[in-house]
Motif scaffolding. Structure first.
Motif, PDB file in Angstrom:
ATOM      1  N   GLY A   1       6.431   2.745 -22.210  1.00 28.56           N
ATOM      2  CA  GLY A   1       7.316   1.760 -21.584  1.00 28.56           C
ATOM      3  C   GLY A   1       6.635   0.428 -21.365  1.00 28.56           C
ATOM      4  N   ARG A   2       6.149  -0.177 -22.436  1.00 24.84           N
ATOM      5  CA  ARG A   2       5.512  -1.498 -22.382  1.00 24.84           C
ATOM      6  C   ARG A   2       4.298  -1.516 -21.453  1.00 24.84           C
ATOM      7  N   TYR A   3       3.609  -0.395 -21.355  1.00 24.86           N
ATOM      8  CA  TYR A   3       2.368  -0.260 -20.589  1.00 24.86           C
ATOM      9  C   TYR A   3       2.561  -0.483 -19.088  1.00 24.86           C
ATOM     10  N   SER A   4       3.770  -0.334 -18.608  1.00 22.88           N
ATOM     11  CA  SER A   4       4.031  -0.536 -17.180  1.00 22.88           C
ATOM     12  C   SER A   4       3.888   0.780 -16.424  1.00 22.88           C
ATOM     13  N   GLY A   5       2.689   1.345 -16.473  1.00 25.82           N
ATOM     14  CA  GLY A   5       2.406   2.587 -15.772  1.00 25.82           C
ATOM     15  C   GLY A   5       1.649   2.342 -14.478  1.00 25.82           C
ATOM     16  N   PHE A   6       1.148   3.428 -13.890  1.00 29.55           N
ATOM     17  CA  PHE A   6       0.432   3.303 -12.623  1.00 29.55           C
ATOM     18  C   PHE A   6      -0.823   2.449 -12.772  1.00 29.55           C
ATOM     19  N   PHE A   7      -1.472   2.529 -13.911  1.00 23.45           N
ATOM     20  CA  PHE A   7      -2.694   1.752 -14.123  1.00 23.45           C
ATOM     21  C   PHE A   7      -2.423   0.259 -13.953  1.00 23.45           C
ATOM     22  N   LEU A   8      -1.339  -0.222 -14.540  1.00 24.36           N
ATOM     23  CA  LEU A   8      -1.003  -1.638 -14.431  1.00 24.36           C
ATOM     24  C   LEU A   8      -0.613  -1.998 -13.000  1.00 24.36           C
ATOM     25  N   LEU A   9       0.129  -1.119 -12.333  1.00 27.66           N
ATOM     26  CA  LEU A   9       0.491  -1.374 -10.936  1.00 27.66           C
ATOM     27  C   LEU A   9      -0.754  -1.433 -10.054  1.00 27.66           C
ATOM     28  N   ALA A  10      -1.720  -0.565 -10.339  1.00 28.63           N
ATOM     29  CA  ALA A  10      -2.970  -0.579  -9.573  1.00 28.63           C
ATOM     30  C   ALA A  10      -3.738  -1.876  -9.815  1.00 28.63           C
ATOM     31  N   LEU A  11      -3.705  -2.370 -11.049  1.00 28.51           N
ATOM     32  CA  LEU A  11      -4.369  -3.639 -11.348  1.00 28.51           C
ATOM     33  C   LEU A  11      -3.719  -4.787 -10.583  1.00 28.51           C
ATOM     34  N   TYR A  12      -2.393  -4.782 -10.524  1.00 24.85           N
ATOM     35  CA  TYR A  12      -1.695  -5.805  -9.744  1.00 24.85           C
ATOM     36  C   TYR A  12      -2.150  -5.772  -8.281  1.00 24.85           C
TER      37      TYR A  12
ATOM     38  N   LEU B   1       0.827  -1.209   0.000  1.00 27.26           N
ATOM     39  CA  LEU B   1       0.000   0.000   0.000  1.00 27.26           C
ATOM     40  C   LEU B   1       0.862   1.261   0.000  1.00 27.26           C
ATOM     41  N   VAL B   2       1.963   1.215   0.733  1.00 31.74           N
ATOM     42  CA  VAL B   2       2.887   2.359   0.724  1.00 31.74           C
ATOM     43  C   VAL B   2       3.475   2.536  -0.672  1.00 31.74           C
ATOM     44  N   PHE B   3       3.861   1.423  -1.289  1.00 33.32           N
ATOM     45  CA  PHE B   3       4.444   1.485  -2.631  1.00 33.32           C
ATOM     46  C   PHE B   3       3.465   2.063  -3.644  1.00 33.32           C
ATOM     47  N   ILE B   4       2.214   1.583  -3.634  1.00 32.86           N
ATOM     48  CA  ILE B   4       1.247   2.051  -4.632  1.00 32.86           C
ATOM     49  C   ILE B   4       0.889   3.511  -4.370  1.00 32.86           C
ATOM     50  N   THR B   5       0.940   3.943  -3.103  1.00 31.08           N
ATOM     51  CA  THR B   5       0.701   5.355  -2.789  1.00 31.08           C
ATOM     52  C   THR B   5       1.828   6.225  -3.337  1.00 31.08           C
ATOM     53  N   ILE B   6       3.062   5.769  -3.160  1.00 26.58           N
ATOM     54  CA  ILE B   6       4.210   6.502  -3.703  1.00 26.58           C
ATOM     55  C   ILE B   6       4.136   6.550  -5.225  1.00 26.58           C
ATOM     56  N   ALA B   7       3.727   5.430  -5.833  1.00 29.07           N
ATOM     57  CA  ALA B   7       3.592   5.393  -7.293  1.00 29.07           C
ATOM     58  C   ALA B   7       2.528   6.378  -7.765  1.00 29.07           C
ATOM     59  N   LEU B   8       1.436   6.500  -7.014  1.00 27.90           N
ATOM     60  CA  LEU B   8       0.383   7.451  -7.371  1.00 27.90           C
ATOM     61  C   LEU B   8       0.889   8.887  -7.277  1.00 27.90           C
ATOM     62  N   ILE B   9       1.599   9.192  -6.192  1.00 19.63           N
ATOM     63  CA  ILE B   9       2.150  10.541  -6.033  1.00 19.63           C
ATOM     64  C   ILE B   9       3.134  10.845  -7.159  1.00 19.63           C
TER      65      ILE B   9
END
Length: 288
Positions: free
Chosen positions: A135-146, A110-118
């Motif tokens: 970059g091969r679609y590895s953006g925040f959207f994909l991280l949020a899906l994970y 949760l800390v990681f995804i919050t930092i990624a959002l910021i």
């Protein structure tokens, strides 16, 4: 009467949990068996977009159905039991505290995804950072899906052995496809008209050779681990066949990633197997 009402409330929540478990179960089966083999066009030009779209649609459908199940539980509880189960759930949350709902690893996530959002919101290129289209679609959207998929699967998914068997079967088919590509058989016609020097770096149902070998690394690790711990001789044979297919697939992939995967596997397995003589024997069989 109170006990009867409590049973109804419990049954209502359990029914919604079973529904969510069914949804996550189907999603995991699709991810483990269908996703590795999924490809839409007889070329590798759009395979990254196809795989990406398949994954985000799968996660959003799973999350949407689970959300609908949660909303249905909430409104049905209000209509049938005047919100008693909802209040009981809120009481349990207050008693345990929000911090107790998550493990240390989940808090880190949760800390990681919050930092990624910021990072995404403060980026000079917000659109590209969010979608990852540069970059091969590895953006925040994909991280949020994970993240969403992790929490849904960890809370509702009910593991069964045949999920692993489904993954092994799909991986074997993809691996055999890759072996045929090594011999330039092109059984699906994906490389028609493609220059030879370019065709060799695209293979199987994954396209990019490095992505394919990363997948084969997971396949090899799963097959080796299951073979090492299995006691039934029939399932041992089943896992050994997969171990052989995974090994040949990695060898014929001719990628450095494959050698790294094999090295990591053989370094890590002794920590789990060297406690018994049987484990040592299984390790030597895998090594051979």
């Amino acid at each position: 009467m109170a006990q009867k009402g409590k049973k109804k409330e419990t049954a209502l929540g359990a029914e919604m949990s079973r529904f969510a478990a069914g949804v996550t179960g189907v999603a995991m089966l699709v991810l483990l068996f269908v996703y590795p083999l999924f490809i839409t066009d007889q070329s590798y030009s759009n395979i990254l977009r196809v795989k990406y779209k398949f994954f985000w649609l799968l996660v959003l459908i799973m999350a949407g159905l689970c959300l609908l199940a949660g909303l249905a539980w909430f409104f049905m509880d209000r209509m049938e039991h005047h919100g008693e189960e909802t209040r009981a759930f809120a009481v349990r949350i207050r008693q345990t505290g929000w911090k107790e709902l998550f493990t240390a690893g989940e808090k880190g996530l949760l800390v990681f995804i919050t930092i990624a959002l910021i990072s995404t919101l403060t980026s000079e290129y917000v659109y590209e950072s969010f979608w990852g289209n540069e970059g091969r679609y590895s953006g925040f959207f994909l991280l949020a899906l994970y993240t969403i998929m992790y929490f849904l699967v960890s809370r509702f998914f009910q593991f069964k052995q045949w999920y692993l068997d489904a993954f092994l079967l799909a991986a074997a088919l993809a691996g055999i496809f890759g072996i045929t590509d090594y011999f330039r058989m092109d059984i699906m016609g994906y490389k028609v008209g493609v220059p030879l020097e370019t065709a060799d770096i695209f293979t199987s149902t994954f396209g990019n050779i490095n992505t394919f070998t990363a997948f084969l690394g997971m396949y090899l690790a799963a097959a080796a681990a299951l073979f090492a711990v299995e006691k039934d001789w029939r399932r041992q044979l089943w896992y050994f066949l997969h171990l052989a297919v995974a090994s040949v697939s990695l060898i014929t992939s001719q990628s450095d990633n494959g050698y790294l995967a094999v090295g990591a596997l053989f370094i890590s397995l002794p920590f789990f197997l060297f406690g018994t003589r049987t484990g040592i024997r299984r390790y030597l069989v895998i090594l051979a």
